[in-house]
Enzyme design. Structure first.
Site, PDB file in Angstrom:
ATOM      1  N   ASP A 246       0.817  -1.210   0.000  1.00  0.00           N
ATOM      2  CA  ASP A 246       0.000   0.000   0.000  1.00  0.00           C
ATOM      3  C   ASP A 246       0.852   1.263   0.000  1.00  0.00           C
ATOM      4  O   ASP A 246       2.073   1.204   0.197  1.00  0.00           O
ATOM      5  CB  ASP A 246      -0.951  -0.007   1.209  1.00  0.00           C
ATOM      6  CG  ASP A 246      -0.289  -0.474   2.501  1.00  0.00           C
ATOM      7  OD1 ASP A 246       0.946  -0.468   2.570  1.00  0.00           O
ATOM      8  OD2 ASP A 246      -1.014  -0.845   3.431  1.00  0.00           O
TER       9      ASP A 246
ATOM     10  N   ASN B 288      -7.521  -2.947  14.729  1.00  0.00           N
ATOM     11  CA  ASN B 288      -8.915  -3.273  14.389  1.00  0.00           C
ATOM     12  C   ASN B 288      -9.000  -4.430  13.388  1.00  0.00           C
ATOM     13  O   ASN B 288     -10.040  -4.654  12.798  1.00  0.00           O
ATOM     14  CB  ASN B 288      -9.625  -2.026  13.828  1.00  0.00           C
ATOM     15  CG  ASN B 288      -8.974  -1.522  12.547  1.00  0.00           C
ATOM     16  OD1 ASN B 288      -8.036  -2.125  12.037  1.00  0.00           O
ATOM     17  ND2 ASN B 288      -9.478  -0.423  12.014  1.00  0.00           N
TER      18      ASN B 288
ATOM     19  N   HIS C  13      -7.287  -4.702  10.545  1.00  0.00           N
ATOM     20  CA  HIS C  13      -7.050  -4.395   9.130  1.00  0.00           C
ATOM     21  C   HIS C  13      -5.779  -5.075   8.621  1.00  0.00           C
ATOM     22  O   HIS C  13      -4.840  -5.319   9.387  1.00  0.00           O
ATOM     23  CB  HIS C  13      -7.047  -2.882   8.843  1.00  0.00           C
ATOM     24  CG  HIS C  13      -5.871  -2.111   9.346  1.00  0.00           C
ATOM     25  ND1 HIS C  13      -5.978  -0.998  10.152  1.00  0.00           N
ATOM     26  CD2 HIS C  13      -4.534  -2.249   9.146  1.00  0.00           C
ATOM     27  CE1 HIS C  13      -4.788  -0.507  10.417  1.00  0.00           C
ATOM     28  NE2 HIS C  13      -3.887  -1.254   9.821  1.00  0.00           N
TER      29      HIS C  13
ATOM     30  N   GLU D 234      -9.807  -1.822   5.728  1.00  0.00           N
ATOM     31  CA  GLU D 234     -10.401  -1.604   7.048  1.00  0.00           C
ATOM     32  C   GLU D 234     -11.614  -2.526   7.231  1.00  0.00           C
ATOM     33  O   GLU D 234     -12.133  -3.085   6.255  1.00  0.00           O
ATOM     34  CB  GLU D 234     -10.843  -0.137   7.155  1.00  0.00           C
ATOM     35  CG  GLU D 234      -9.714   0.881   7.003  1.00  0.00           C
ATOM     36  CD  GLU D 234      -8.815   1.001   8.236  1.00  0.00           C
ATOM     37  OE1 GLU D 234      -8.990   0.227   9.196  1.00  0.00           O
ATOM     38  OE2 GLU D 234      -7.927   1.881   8.219  1.00  0.00           O
TER      39      GLU D 234
HETATM   40  C1  F6R Z   1       1.555  -1.401   6.161  1.00  0.00           C
HETATM   41  C2  F6R Z   1       0.259  -2.013   6.318  1.00  0.00           C
HETATM   42  C3  F6R Z   1      -0.531  -1.917   7.593  1.00  0.00           C
HETATM   43  C4  F6R Z   1       0.291  -2.308   8.829  1.00  0.00           C
HETATM   44  C5  F6R Z   1      -0.574  -2.229  10.091  1.00  0.00           C
HETATM   45  C6  F6R Z   1       0.251  -2.465  11.339  1.00  0.00           C
HETATM   46  O1  F6R Z   1       2.056  -1.612   4.855  1.00  0.00           O
HETATM   47  O2  F6R Z   1      -0.193  -2.594   5.391  1.00  0.00           O
HETATM   48  O3  F6R Z   1      -1.675  -2.729   7.500  1.00  0.00           O
HETATM   49  O4  F6R Z   1       0.784  -3.606   8.668  1.00  0.00           O
HETATM   50  O5  F6R Z   1      -1.199  -0.985  10.184  1.00  0.00           O
HETATM   51  O6  F6R Z   1       1.152  -1.416  11.497  1.00  0.00           O
HETATM   52  P1  F6R Z   1       2.330  -1.466  12.574  1.00  0.00           P
HETATM   53  O7  F6R Z   1       3.247  -2.540  12.145  1.00  0.00           O
HETATM   54  O8  F6R Z   1       2.986  -0.114  12.490  1.00  0.00           O
HETATM   55  O9  F6R Z   1       1.679  -1.737  13.885  1.00  0.00           O
END
Ligand code: F6R
Length: 243
Positions: free
Chosen positions: A67, A135, A137, A142
């Site tokens: 992403d 959450n 995701h 989401e």
């Molecule tokens: C990042 C991504 C997000 C993260 C998620 C956890 O490329 O796709 O879904 O994996 O938000 O983020 P951290 O690792 O910072 O807790």
């Protein structure tokens, strides 16, 4: 779905790095999809060590990433593109022509999503790494995202903007939108590893592993994939039955 619980974030990360090393050694021209965020940072450090100390060869792999913020200049320090360049690509000799990235600066997000999905269909992913949001995701999908979704544009939720504000000077600077591989694009990968650490992820991990797949917990879709390994530390595993 295999679940591997280790004591610490570091131990889990070393195991995830081993999956990558094995993949690249067994198929040097592997197509690999990376994640950003805090969770995989130690994995990338371990891969850099493998490159520097043991000559792990990244020169033939093709990369994708899950992403990118929209809109953001790829050269902006906070872009996911810069994150990957700084933490991995430059350190292991991955060249521009090996890298596929969503362009956070594209004029037309819809066309950009189509272009990326097209590239993905020509380069099926062999190994994909995921983190998970509090959450549930995965990438920027989401809760409520249909499981059939391919690469698409999203508006970020308040909770994701708040969680990501730590990387920016202030919450106002966090882009409000992103482009992301969809759940279907992720599920198309041959093999998926998900890394989650810390107690803030414990509830999402419990829902993903113990509840039936449902769109309110996007990560729960992974239970329907034939080759997924979940690497968690003890904190992230603390709400699982028997822990
Ligand atoms: C990042 C991504 C997000 C993260 C998620 C956890 O490329 O796709 O879904 O994996 O938000 O983020 P951290 O690792 O910072 O807790």
């Amino acid at each position: 779905m295999k679940v591997i619980i280790s004591k610490t974030h570091e131990e889990s990360s070393v195991k995830v790095a081993q999956s990558f090393t094995e993949q690249i050694k067994s198929k040097p021209d592997s197509v690999i999809c990376f994640a950003t965020g805090s969770t995989p940072l130690i994995v990338y450090k371990e891969l850099v060590k493998e490159y520097e100390n043991n000559g792990l060869d990244f020169s033939k792999i093709i990369t994708f990433n899950l992403d990118e913020y929209y809109r953001i200049d790829p050269r902006n320090e906070q872009s996911y593109r810069s994150f990957m360049t700084t933490n991995l690509f430059h350190k292991v000799g991955i060249e521009e022509n090996q890298i596929n990235f969503l362009d956070g600066h594209a004029d037309n997000a819809e066309l950009e999503c189509e272009r990326y999905e097209n590239k993905l269909s020509k380069n099926p992913i062999n190994l994909l790494i995921l983190g998970i949001g509090e959450n549930g995701h995965i990438a920027f999908n989401e809760p409520g995202t249909p499981f059939e979704e391919t690469t698409h544009q999203v508006q970020l939720t308040e909770s994701t903007i708040k969680a990501n504000a730590r990387f920016f000077e202030s919450e106002d600077e966090v882009p409000k939108s992103a482009i992301t591989m969809g759940i279907q694009s992720i599920m198309n990968a041959d093999k998926i590893v998900l890394l989650a650490t810390g107690d803030k992820k414990a509830e999402a991990i419990r829902q993903m592993i113990e509840e039936e797949p449902n769109e309110e917990c996007p990560a729960s879709v992974l239970r329907m994939h034939p080759d997924v390994t979940i690497f968690v530390d003890e904190m992230a595993a603390s709400k699982l039955k028997g822990n």
